[in-house]
Design a protein around this motif. Structure first.
Motif, PDB file in Angstrom:
ATOM      1  N   ARG A  32     -21.468  33.015 -14.866  1.00 47.06           N
ATOM      2  CA  ARG A  32     -21.870  34.415 -15.055  1.00 47.06           C
ATOM      3  C   ARG A  32     -22.357  35.062 -13.764  1.00 47.06           C
ATOM      4  N   ASN A  33     -23.313  34.389 -13.072  1.00 48.66           N
ATOM      5  CA  ASN A  33     -23.915  34.988 -11.871  1.00 48.66           C
ATOM      6  C   ASN A  33     -23.072  34.803 -10.615  1.00 48.66           C
ATOM      7  N   LYS A  34     -22.083  33.919 -10.688  1.00 46.90           N
ATOM      8  CA  LYS A  34     -21.177  33.661  -9.550  1.00 46.90           C
ATOM      9  C   LYS A  34     -21.904  33.075  -8.337  1.00 46.90           C
ATOM     10  N   TRP A  35     -22.960  32.284  -8.576  1.00 43.72           N
ATOM     11  CA  TRP A  35     -23.663  31.635  -7.479  1.00 43.72           C
ATOM     12  C   TRP A  35     -22.831  30.460  -6.981  1.00 43.72           C
ATOM     13  N   ASP A  36     -22.841  30.233  -5.702  1.00 41.00           N
ATOM     14  CA  ASP A  36     -22.115  29.121  -5.088  1.00 41.00           C
ATOM     15  C   ASP A  36     -23.024  27.892  -5.100  1.00 41.00           C
ATOM     16  N   LEU A  37     -22.925  27.104  -6.169  1.00 40.81           N
ATOM     17  CA  LEU A  37     -23.787  25.939  -6.369  1.00 40.81           C
ATOM     18  C   LEU A  37     -22.940  24.699  -6.633  1.00 40.81           C
ATOM     19  N   PRO A  38     -23.496  23.513  -6.387  1.00 38.41           N
ATOM     20  CA  PRO A  38     -22.759  22.289  -6.690  1.00 38.41           C
ATOM     21  C   PRO A  38     -22.531  22.151  -8.200  1.00 38.41           C
ATOM     22  N   GLU A  39     -21.397  21.569  -8.553  1.00 33.46           N
ATOM     23  CA  GLU A  39     -21.109  21.305  -9.953  1.00 33.46           C
ATOM     24  C   GLU A  39     -20.209  20.084 -10.058  1.00 33.46           C
ATOM     25  N   ALA A  40     -20.334  19.398 -11.185  1.00 34.23           N
ATOM     26  CA  ALA A  40     -19.478  18.258 -11.493  1.00 34.23           C
ATOM     27  C   ALA A  40     -19.488  18.071 -13.001  1.00 34.23           C
ATOM     28  N   LEU A  41     -18.345  17.714 -13.556  1.00 31.75           N
ATOM     29  CA  LEU A  41     -18.226  17.440 -14.985  1.00 31.75           C
ATOM     30  C   LEU A  41     -18.741  18.585 -15.849  1.00 31.75           C
ATOM     31  N   GLY A  42     -18.584  19.823 -15.356  1.00 27.98           N
ATOM     32  CA  GLY A  42     -19.028  20.995 -16.106  1.00 27.98           C
ATOM     33  C   GLY A  42     -20.523  21.222 -16.080  1.00 27.98           C
ATOM     34  N   MET A  43     -21.213  20.597 -15.117  1.00 31.81           N
ATOM     35  CA  MET A  43     -22.664  20.714 -15.013  1.00 31.81           C
ATOM     36  C   MET A  43     -23.055  21.206 -13.631  1.00 31.81           C
ATOM     37  N   GLU A  44     -24.099  22.043 -13.576  1.00 34.21           N
ATOM     38  CA  GLU A  44     -24.659  22.523 -12.308  1.00 34.21           C
ATOM     39  C   GLU A  44     -25.840  21.634 -11.948  1.00 34.21           C
ATOM     40  N   TYR A  45     -25.975  21.341 -10.654  1.00 37.62           N
ATOM     41  CA  TYR A  45     -27.092  20.515 -10.185  1.00 37.62           C
ATOM     42  C   TYR A  45     -27.342  20.864  -8.727  1.00 37.62           C
ATOM     43  N   ASP A  46     -28.466  20.400  -8.204  1.00 38.90           N
ATOM     44  CA  ASP A  46     -28.708  20.553  -6.772  1.00 38.90           C
ATOM     45  C   ASP A  46     -29.602  19.421  -6.284  1.00 38.90           C
ATOM     46  N   GLN A  47     -30.028  19.523  -5.052  1.00 33.89           N
ATOM     47  CA  GLN A  47     -30.786  18.445  -4.416  1.00 33.89           C
ATOM     48  C   GLN A  47     -32.184  18.266  -4.991  1.00 33.89           C
TER      49      GLN A  47
END
Length: 196
Positions: A32-47
């Motif tokens: 929705r927000n179009k943020w450039d974030l890491p994703e894998a397996l349909g999930m958002e995550y970060d450090q």
């Protein structure tokens, strides 16, 4: 409606709830927000999604996520990273301005950061207030149980309109600034007066 605080110690007791929360974050922040974030397996995550963090999740009895939030200790370390607000101030994050605080970002056992707060778009507007209230109340309870007397968060700058309704003492810690077209501000939630 249920509210659960997840940790790496109890995650196995809650089935798909953690994965569902990361999927809900992806739907909102990436889709929705179009943020450039890491994703894998349909999930958002970060450090900052490490064993040091906790995740507050509002969900229904079937595990459908309605809202969520992450708590990270300001003493956390993962490679060059500590916590989001401090790392932004140090210039480690190119998506958040470094001048987001009036003073140096605090580090201490009783100071935690609240980040990645959301209510899913699937929640109708008329149901958002009680869900948000439950989220903030559980966030406060979880933070206090971890020994926090203060919690920092980067919020929409409209926080003065609703902070009294959730019963949390909040104060500005930095200037209002625009990030991705939204006015934001770092605030401090004071839990010291409520600790027992």
């Amino acid at each position: 409606m249920q509210t659960t605080t997840l940790s790496f110690e109890n995650i196995h007791n809650h089935g798909e709830l953690f994965a569902n929360m990361l999927r809900a974050r992806r739907d909102l922040f990436i889709e929705r927000n179009k943020w450039d974030l890491p994703e894998a397996l349909g999930m958002e995550y970060d450090q900052y999604d490490t064993p040091a963090s906790r995740w507050v999740v509002v969900h229904d009895e079937l595990g459908h996520v309605l809202a969520g939030n992450r708590l990270t200790p300001t003493t956390a370390r993962c490679g060059i990273y500590s916590y989001m607000i401090r790392d932004a101030q140090k210039g480690l994050l190119d998506t958040i301005p470094s001048e987001l605080l009036y003073d140096e970002a605090p580090v201490g056992e009783t100071v935690w950061e609240s980040s990645r707060g959301f209510v899913t778009q699937k929640v109708p507007l008329h149901q958002r207030r009680p869900i948000y209230f439950n989220l903030v109340q559980e966030l406060a309870r979880a933070a206090r149980s971890l020994g926090a007397s203060q919690c920092l968060a980067l919020l929409n700058a409209n926080w003065p309109l609703w902070n009294k309704r959730v019963g949390i003492d909040m104060t500005a810690m930095g200037p209002v600034m625009e990030i991705d077209g939204i006015r934001n501000q770092v605030i401090s939630m004071n839990f010291a007066t409520n600790l027992h």
